[in-house]
Design a protein around this motif. Structure first.
Motif, PDB file in Angstrom:
ATOM      1  N   LEU A  63       0.812  -1.217   0.000  1.00 51.30           N
ATOM      2  CA  LEU A  63       0.000   0.000   0.000  1.00 51.30           C
ATOM      3  C   LEU A  63       0.849   1.272   0.000  1.00 51.30           C
ATOM      4  N   LEU A  64       2.163   1.142   0.220  1.00 52.96           N
ATOM      5  CA  LEU A  64       3.025   2.326   0.243  1.00 52.96           C
ATOM      6  C   LEU A  64       3.109   3.002  -1.115  1.00 52.96           C
ATOM      7  N   ASP A  65       3.098   2.205  -2.175  1.00 53.11           N
ATOM      8  CA  ASP A  65       3.218   2.805  -3.508  1.00 53.11           C
ATOM      9  C   ASP A  65       2.191   2.252  -4.483  1.00 53.11           C
ATOM     10  N   ALA A  66       1.084   1.728  -3.961  1.00 52.68           N
ATOM     11  CA  ALA A  66       0.042   1.175  -4.828  1.00 52.68           C
ATOM     12  C   ALA A  66      -0.663   2.291  -5.597  1.00 52.68           C
ATOM     13  N   PRO A  67      -1.049   2.026  -6.831  1.00 52.28           N
ATOM     14  CA  PRO A  67      -1.893   3.003  -7.536  1.00 52.28           C
ATOM     15  C   PRO A  67      -3.166   3.229  -6.726  1.00 52.28           C
ATOM     16  N   TRP A  68      -3.533   4.484  -6.529  1.00 50.99           N
ATOM     17  CA  TRP A  68      -4.709   4.758  -5.707  1.00 50.99           C
ATOM     18  C   TRP A  68      -5.953   4.649  -6.584  1.00 50.99           C
ATOM     19  N   PRO A 110      -2.513 -11.666   8.037  1.00 53.75           N
ATOM     20  CA  PRO A 110      -2.102 -10.551   7.170  1.00 53.75           C
ATOM     21  C   PRO A 110      -1.534  -9.375   7.946  1.00 53.75           C
ATOM     22  N   ASN A 111      -0.828  -8.541   7.216  1.00 51.04           N
ATOM     23  CA  ASN A 111      -0.269  -7.311   7.767  1.00 51.04           C
ATOM     24  C   ASN A 111      -0.319  -6.253   6.678  1.00 51.04           C
ATOM     25  N   TRP A 112      -0.650  -5.027   7.076  1.00 41.47           N
ATOM     26  CA  TRP A 112      -0.723  -3.926   6.107  1.00 41.47           C
ATOM     27  C   TRP A 112       0.027  -2.716   6.648  1.00 41.47           C
ATOM     28  N   VAL A 113       0.866  -2.130   5.803  1.00 42.54           N
ATOM     29  CA  VAL A 113       1.638  -0.943   6.154  1.00 42.54           C
ATOM     30  C   VAL A 113       1.335   0.133   5.112  1.00 42.54           C
ATOM     31  N   MET A 114       0.963   1.322   5.589  1.00 39.83           N
ATOM     32  CA  MET A 114       0.663   2.396   4.651  1.00 39.83           C
ATOM     33  C   MET A 114       1.579   3.601   4.817  1.00 39.83           C
ATOM     34  N   GLY A 115       2.307   3.671   5.943  1.00 36.31           N
ATOM     35  CA  GLY A 115       3.228   4.771   6.162  1.00 36.31           C
ATOM     36  C   GLY A 115       4.404   4.305   6.996  1.00 36.31           C
ATOM     37  N   SER A 116       5.545   4.968   6.841  1.00 36.49           N
ATOM     38  CA  SER A 116       6.721   4.618   7.640  1.00 36.49           C
ATOM     39  C   SER A 116       7.718   5.753   7.592  1.00 36.49           C
ATOM     40  N   HIS A 117       8.791   5.613   8.375  1.00 35.54           N
ATOM     41  CA  HIS A 117       9.842   6.628   8.403  1.00 35.54           C
ATOM     42  C   HIS A 117      10.646   6.659   7.114  1.00 35.54           C
ATOM     43  N   ASP A 118      10.433   5.688   6.225  1.00 33.27           N
ATOM     44  CA  ASP A 118      11.170   5.625   4.967  1.00 33.27           C
ATOM     45  C   ASP A 118      10.332   6.017   3.762  1.00 33.27           C
ATOM     46  N   ALA A 119       9.036   6.267   3.952  1.00 34.34           N
ATOM     47  CA  ALA A 119       8.129   6.481   2.826  1.00 34.34           C
ATOM     48  C   ALA A 119       7.482   7.860   2.895  1.00 34.34           C
ATOM     49  N   PRO A 120       7.144   8.442   1.736  1.00 35.78           N
ATOM     50  CA  PRO A 120       6.423   9.719   1.755  1.00 35.78           C
ATOM     51  C   PRO A 120       5.119   9.599   2.541  1.00 35.78           C
ATOM     52  N   ARG A 121       4.720  10.676   3.179  1.00 34.69           N
ATOM     53  CA  ARG A 121       3.497  10.711   3.972  1.00 34.69           C
ATOM     54  C   ARG A 121       2.270  10.371   3.123  1.00 34.69           C
ATOM     55  N   ILE A 122       1.312   9.694   3.750  1.00 30.09           N
ATOM     56  CA  ILE A 122       0.089   9.293   3.044  1.00 30.09           C
ATOM     57  C   ILE A 122      -0.603  10.506   2.449  1.00 30.09           C
ATOM     58  N   PRO A 138      11.371  14.361   5.029  1.00 29.35           N
ATOM     59  CA  PRO A 138       9.990  14.846   5.137  1.00 29.35           C
ATOM     60  C   PRO A 138       9.065  13.918   5.935  1.00 29.35           C
ATOM     61  N   SER A 139       9.426  12.649   6.036  1.00 31.32           N
ATOM     62  CA  SER A 139       8.603  11.710   6.810  1.00 31.32           C
ATOM     63  C   SER A 139       9.017  11.660   8.270  1.00 31.32           C
ATOM     64  N   ARG A 140      10.105  12.326   8.616  1.00 35.12           N
ATOM     65  CA  ARG A 140      10.676  12.185   9.957  1.00 35.12           C
ATOM     66  C   ARG A 140      10.591  13.478  10.769  1.00 35.12           C
ATOM     67  N   THR A 141       9.849  14.446  10.281  1.00 38.51           N
ATOM     68  CA  THR A 141       9.742  15.719  10.981  1.00 38.51           C
ATOM     69  C   THR A 141       8.986  15.536  12.300  1.00 38.51           C
ATOM     70  N   PRO A 142       9.211  16.441  13.264  1.00 39.16           N
ATOM     71  CA  PRO A 142       8.652  16.249  14.612  1.00 39.16           C
ATOM     72  C   PRO A 142       7.127  16.268  14.666  1.00 39.16           C
ATOM     73  N   MET A 143       6.608  15.582  15.665  1.00 39.09           N
ATOM     74  CA  MET A 143       5.189  15.638  15.986  1.00 39.09           C
ATOM     75  C   MET A 143       4.843  17.044  16.462  1.00 39.09           C
ATOM     76  N   ALA A 144       3.637  17.470  16.122  1.00 36.73           N
ATOM     77  CA  ALA A 144       3.125  18.756  16.599  1.00 36.73           C
ATOM     78  C   ALA A 144       2.049  18.491  17.642  1.00 36.73           C
ATOM     79  N   TRP A 145       2.279  18.967  18.858  1.00 36.55           N
ATOM     80  CA  TRP A 145       1.367  18.663  19.963  1.00 36.55           C
ATOM     81  C   TRP A 145       0.369  19.777  20.229  1.00 36.55           C
ATOM     82  N   ASP A 146       0.795  21.013  20.016  1.00 41.14           N
ATOM     83  CA  ASP A 146      -0.110  22.142  20.256  1.00 41.14           C
ATOM     84  C   ASP A 146       0.414  23.348  19.488  1.00 41.14           C
TER      85      ASP A 146
END
Length: 514
Positions: free
Chosen positions: A282-287, A309-321, A381-389
């Motif tokens: 699902l990381l690079d599947a045609p939408w 089964p297991n499904w992965v759609m986002g990770s630290h190595d892939a562009p954001r969904i 771009p996938s590893r930028t910090p979380m925004a809490w507030d």
């Protein structure tokens, strides 16, 4: 449900701009409230950070920037107190070139640990021993002038490949697993598992007839001899034996291979493998509804008996969904991920809908981007910090974060989305709560259903409960295909204001079949 945390970017507790273990501990209530079952931490071990922790210098300690073993134990205890499991990232294919093992190995050709790594004489022309390429670009071989031999590195030259044909290496890494399991860790995600064994003799890889320079150097050759060798399954079995000796423990394998090869990592009754080989389709599947239906069908059909089964759609190595398919469809993607059969993996920040983040040239940190500039391979771009507030630095740190925040952090943050009932975050929370309430979603069977053009429609069923999921992957209204005589009741829409007739553009819908 597994929630991946990238420790550098989750929460900084000591004001150095880098996330740490105490920061994660401070945010555990947030993770528990999401409704996930387990946390997976990207590497936290001592490391020169040439590849941000995937170059391990000590497998049995914690990097000072993240804390220490006492702080890890506190995090583990509080994770368990909240009913969550904790998985670590195990990096067995290679170590840092600063690991004591490698320092000793390269000290001389006669070193007792010389064979712990893969050393070879130069080719007759003085060049690398074969044509293998690094996944980070360039040759997979680095010459050591002091000893006159090359050592193998499938990634950076600072990440020397271990020789898994050496029984001493296997024992040393087995000891690492025992160290963490005995400490109470609930499992491991095993990095680049399919790389660990290389073909005997290290023959040249065949050239890739479809190579295009814009793909990066690693695709110049096909990795027929440098990865996915038959003997890897003996290694996987040994990992599983260690995990099983501690009771209920989980092994997740990073295996980037076509499905027919991927599913072999489940193993068999007489040679069990990892519990979950990561499925990255699902990381690079045609939408596209038709393409997704084919992917799901073929994957389900390929699973071995008992394979979950297991499904992965986002990770630290892939562009954001949201960066790949847009925010509207990212909501639909959330429903897809959390209603398919199997264990989903969610990457931090995707529940906020963080999209593309532009990293200024002087802020680039990813070695893959620095080594192959201009190819769009950067993972920052996938590893930028979380925004809490909406406070200074989004509540992530009192200092400037190690990577810049996304541009809309002042509104795209946890506090703001928590207050907005129609937010992406609250959609994820509702979806995860539904997975817990409905056995049909948690563990039920799966069947595709006929759908309108551009609509992916399927049924989940367990213990007499039947649910239908309909996902409109288009920007146009679509019909909801319900068989004659079947009565349904809507349970959840991806939209704040659901459609009253059929499916609105970009709408996903879960219905109960009455």
């Amino acid at each position: 449900m597994v929630y991946q945390i990238y420790p550098r970017s989750f929460q900084d507790s000591n004001g150095d701009g880098i996330g740490d273990l105490d920061g994660i501990r401070q945010r555990l209530d947030y993770v528990a409230a999401l409704g996930v079952d387990a946390i997976w931490l990207s590497p936290i071990f001592p490391s020169p950070m040439a590849d941000f922790g995937y170059d391990v210098a000590d497998y049995c300690d914690v990097a000072e920037m993240f804390g220490d073993l006492a702080q890890f134990d506190a995090l583990l205890a509080e994770t368990h107190d909240r009913g969550l499991k904790l998985l670590l990232d195990f990096v067995p294919n290679h170590s840092s070139d600063q690991h004591p093992w490698f320092i000793e190995s390269r000290s001389s050709r006669d070193s007792p640990r010389r064979d712990w790594y893969i050393w070879r004489d130069p080719a007759p022309d003085g060049g690398p021993p074969n044509n293998w390429t690094s996944d980070m670009g360039g040759s997979a071989w680095e010459l050591d002038p002091a000893t006159g031999q090359y050592y193998l590195h499938a990634f950076l030259k600072e990440q020397a490949d271990l020789n898994w044909r050496n029984p001493d290496v296997r024992q040393a890494m087995t000891d690492v697993l025992h160290f963490w399991f005995a400490r109470g860790v609930d499992g491991f995600r095993i990095d680049v598992l399919w790389h660990c064994i290389k073909a005997e003799g290290l023959p040249d890889n065949p050239l890739n007839p479809d190579f295009r320079p814009e793909l990066g150097d690693k695709f110049k050759v096909l990795q027929h001899h440098s990865a996915n060798q038959p003997e890897i399954h003996d290694v996987v079995q040994s990992f599983r034996q260690v995990a099983d000796s501690y009771g209920e423990r989980l092994l997740v394998g990073e295996v980037c291979l076509p499905v027919p090869q991927l599913v072999t990592y489940y193993g068999s009754d007489d040679r069990p493998g990892v519990h979950l080989p990561f499925n990255f389709q699902l990381l690079d599947a045609p939408w596209d509804a038709q393409a997704l239906a084919r992917i799901i069908t073929e994957y389900e059909a390929a699973l071995p008996p008992g394979g979950w089964p297991n499904w992965v759609m986002g990770s630290h190595d892939a562009p954001r969904i949201a960066g790949r398919i847009g925010e509207a469809q990212a909501r639909v993607a959330a429903m897809l991920l959390l209603t398919l059969r199997g264990t989903p993996t969610l990457y931090q920040g995707d529940e906020l809908g963080i999209a593309c983040v532009v990293i200024p040239t002087d802020r680039i940190r990813d070695p893959q981007d620095l080594r192959q500039p201009g190819l769009g391979l950067g993972r920052d771009p996938s590893r930028t910090p979380m925004a809490w507030d909406d406070s200074h630095n989004a509540g992530f740190s009192t200092a400037e974060p190690w990577l810049p925040l996304h541009d809309d952090w002042a509104t795209r943050n946890v506090a703001h989305q928590t207050a907005d009932t129609g937010s992406m975050l609250n959609l994820y929370r509702r979806l995860l709560a539904m997975r817990r309430r409905h056995m049909a979603l948690n563990s039920g069977d799966f069947a595709l259903l006929p759908g309108d053009c551009g609509v992916l429609q399927y049924q989940r069923r367990a213990d007499g409960e039947k649910l239908m999921v309909a996902l409109n992957l288009t920007d146009q209204p679509r019909r909801l295909m319900v068989p004659d005589g079947v009565i349904t009741a809507p349970l959840l829409s991806t939209l704040a204001v659901p459609s009253s007739d059929g499916l609105a553009p970009h709408e996903g819908l879960i219905l109960e079949i009455l």
